[in-house]
Structure formats: C-alpha cells, structure tokens
Design an enzyme around this catalytic site. Structure first.
Site, PDB file in Angstrom:
ATOM      1  N   HIS A 293       0.071 -11.809   1.584  1.00 24.24           N
ATOM      2  CA  HIS A 293      -0.956 -10.967   0.952  1.00 24.24           C
ATOM      3  C   HIS A 293      -1.722 -11.720  -0.147  1.00 24.24           C
ATOM      4  O   HIS A 293      -2.941 -11.620  -0.241  1.00 24.24           O
ATOM      5  CB  HIS A 293      -0.288  -9.711   0.377  1.00 24.24           C
ATOM      6  CG  HIS A 293      -1.204  -8.563   0.163  1.00 24.24           C
ATOM      7  ND1 HIS A 293      -0.792  -7.256   0.260  1.00 24.24           N
ATOM      8  CD2 HIS A 293      -2.520  -8.505  -0.145  1.00 24.24           C
ATOM      9  CE1 HIS A 293      -1.814  -6.459   0.019  1.00 24.24           C
ATOM     10  NE2 HIS A 293      -2.870  -7.197  -0.232  1.00 24.24           N
TER      11      HIS A 293
ATOM     12  N   TYR B 108       0.820  -1.226   0.000  1.00 27.48           N
ATOM     13  CA  TYR B 108       0.000   0.000   0.000  1.00 27.48           C
ATOM     14  C   TYR B 108       0.854   1.276   0.000  1.00 27.48           C
ATOM     15  O   TYR B 108       0.342   2.368  -0.249  1.00 27.48           O
ATOM     16  CB  TYR B 108      -0.960   0.043   1.198  1.00 27.48           C
ATOM     17  CG  TYR B 108      -1.962  -1.099   1.264  1.00 27.48           C
ATOM     18  CD1 TYR B 108      -2.180  -1.937   0.178  1.00 27.48           C
ATOM     19  CD2 TYR B 108      -2.685  -1.345   2.428  1.00 27.48           C
ATOM     20  CE1 TYR B 108      -3.073  -2.994   0.248  1.00 27.48           C
ATOM     21  CE2 TYR B 108      -3.591  -2.396   2.504  1.00 27.48           C
ATOM     22  CZ  TYR B 108      -3.776  -3.219   1.415  1.00 27.48           C
ATOM     23  OH  TYR B 108      -4.665  -4.258   1.496  1.00 27.48           O
TER      24      TYR B 108
END
Ligand SMILES: NC(=O)c1ccc[n+]([C@@H]2O[C@H](COP(=O)([O-])OP(=O)(O)OC[C@H]3O[C@@H](n4cnc5c(N)ncnc54)[C@H](OP(=O)(O)O)[C@@H]3O)[C@@H](O)[C@H]2O)c1
Length: 273
Positions: free
Chosen positions: A105, A47
C-alpha cells in the site's frame, strides 16, 4: 469492459474504489457497481471494509472469476510474518481463496524493500493472489523493486488526476511494463467543480468528472473512482463512448502542477515523490 494488459495481467480499464465506504453503504455500492457492469473493485486491509466488499460481491451474483479484486497491505505490516498474516486476514474477511491483485500500500523505509518484495512474490507463488504490484512507489523505488521482484509487478497505484503532473513516475513504471492505476481520479471533488473540465464536458454532453476519467482512460491509465451514489457510479462507467481531441487533452494537461497532491504519505515524507 475494456482491459489494460500489463506484464501478463488483464486489468479492467476502470474500477470502483471503496476507501471510506463502510458497512451497508459499502455492500450496496459494490453490489450496485457489479450489477451495472463494473468488474474491478479496489479495497485494502486499511479501509476496514473487506468483509463488506466480499458481501457485495456475493450479493451481486456476478461470478467470482469475472471480477478483478485488489487488496493491499498497509505500511506497518511489511515485515515477512506481519505481511503473511495481513494477507491471510484479508482473504478471511473477503471470504475468498485468492485476490486478483495484491499491492504494497505504501513503502516503508524501516523495512528492507527486498524482504517485502520477496514475501509479496511468495504470496503469488502460493496462489493467494493472481498478480502482484505496488502503490505509491517513486521513480527510485520502482527501479529498485523491478530489480528485486521474481514475479512480474503489474501496476503502480498512484495519485493521478488532471491537477497533478506524474509524468516521471508514470514513465518509470511503464519502462518496466507496469500499468498505472489512478487513485483520486476525480481529485476528490475538485474535478466536478472545474470550469475547464465543465466546458470540455459540455461539448461532449458529459460531466466534468467524466472528462477527468476519460482524460486518464485515454492515456491507458486505470482510474478507480469512489462513489456510493448510484448516479455517479453509472456516470463514472460511461466514459468509453466519447473521445477527447488532441487539443482538449493538451488543454487538460495544462491544469497540472508538480505538487498538487491530495493524499499525504502516512509516514516518512522522504519516501514520497
Ligand atoms: N493506494 C493509495 O494510497 C490510495 C489513496 C487514496 C485512494 N485510493 C483508492 O482510490 C479510490 C479513489 O480515490 P478517492 O476515493 O480518494 O477519490 P476520488 O475517487 O477522486 O473522489 C471520490 C469523491 O468524489 C465523489 N464522486 C464520485 N463520482 C462522482 C461524480 N461522477 N460526480 C461528482 N462527484 C463524484 C464521491 O462522492 P459520492 O459518493 O457522492 O459520489 C467522493 O466524495 C479510493 O476509494 C481507494 O480505493 C488509494
């Protein structure tokens, strides 16, 4: 803040997702959320905002031990050395000595799952994370990961909202004691515009987004809605003071279809499910 218990972890029942929140917007959102009562922040190496999450955490003056911080390792960093560097870099950016939860992830079929699960579990033993888990794991991968893990896996973070049926992967995860963390819990804006959720919400004095979150919370699923808007942040936290009836839950469940995914896998689609 209510918590969900899973394989030894106590996870705050709702969190703030921060994907796409950048720079000052991210710092302010994290700071504001913690001040209004959030105790769970979901970030990731990918991110690009771990530094800002750490800043927001410190700006809020909420004691570190009261906040459940999750970060994740991206699918191109799952080989042992890459994984270790990713975690160290994340901790450096967050300016924390550990996180509360570290997730893979996305799976990556080009790296043996055993290699990644081994290093994930080693990271926990080294004290760099209190708990470990996975994200975007399918039924088959959950079965495999549960066999390989030498530390308890505490959650599978997957896309869940009223418009998608994830019952199989939820059941498989729960069979192994994992919690479900729901990303896109208000379907990135589809929930606020839905007529059924709006009608049900009106009966409770709640918005359709709140109904979407309550639908998950009432099933013991941990939603992590993203917002940088103070009103939405407050609304998203105010989902513990009403209950949906069995008939309302059933009506919302009928909005789901099998393949209503919002997020596509960043790589090999055969690993999706
Ligand atoms: N593990 C993974 O692969 C994965 C993938 C995707 C996401 N995630 C995580 O899950 C988090 C949440 O998912 P998401 O960000 O994709 O989608 P989401 O939370 O379902 O939707 C976010 C959008 O909804 C708006 N919103 C938030 N609260 C609202 C409310 N009460 N009323 C109306 N609109 C509202 C936000 O805008 P405003 O800012 O205007 O409120 C934003 O545009 C991410 O931030 C990330 O942390 C993980």
């Amino acid at each position: 803040m209510q918590t969900i218990t899973a394989n030894g972890a106590r996870i705050p029942a709702i969190g703030l997702g921060v994907m796409t929140l950048k720079e000052e917007i991210c710092v302010k959102a994290v700071d504001a959320a913690l001040r209004m009562g959030y105790r769970h922040i979901d970030t990731a190496q990918m991110y690009g905002n771990e530094r800002e999450v750490g800043e927001g955490l410190r700006a809020s003056r909420v004691p570190r031990e009261e906040v459940f911080v999750t970060t994740k390792v991206w699918h191109d960093r799952l080989k042992v050395g890459d994984f270790e560097r990713s975690v160290d870099d994340s901790l450096g950016r967050l300016k924390l000595s550990n996180v509360d939860l570290l997730l893979i992830h996305w799976p990556n079929k080009d790296v043996p799952l055993k290699e990644t699960i081994d290093v994930l579990c080693k990271t926990k033993r080294e004290g760099k994370t209190r708990h470990v888990g996975v994200a975007n794991f399918t039924v088959g991968l959950i079965e495999e990961a549960a066999k390989l893990a030498t530390e308890p896996l505490v959650t599978n973070q997957i896309e869940v909202h009223p418009f998608i049926d994830r019952s199989k992967v939820i059941a498989a995860s729960r069979r192994h004691g994992l919690a479900i963390t729901a990303y896109c819990p208000i379907a990135r804006g589809a929930a606020p515009g839905d007529a059924v959720l709006a009608r049900i919400g009106a009966a409770h004095g709640k918005t359709p987004a709140q109904v979407s979150l309550r639908y998950l919370v009432q099933q013991g699923i941990v939603p992590i809605p993203r917002s940088a808007d103070p009103k939405h942040l407050a609304d998203n936290l105010a989902v513990f003071d009403f209950s949906l009836s069995e008939a309302e839950l059933a009506e919302i469940a009928r909005l789901a279809s099998a393949n209503k995914r919002i997020v596509s896998p960043p790589h090999a689609p055969q690993w999706d499910g």
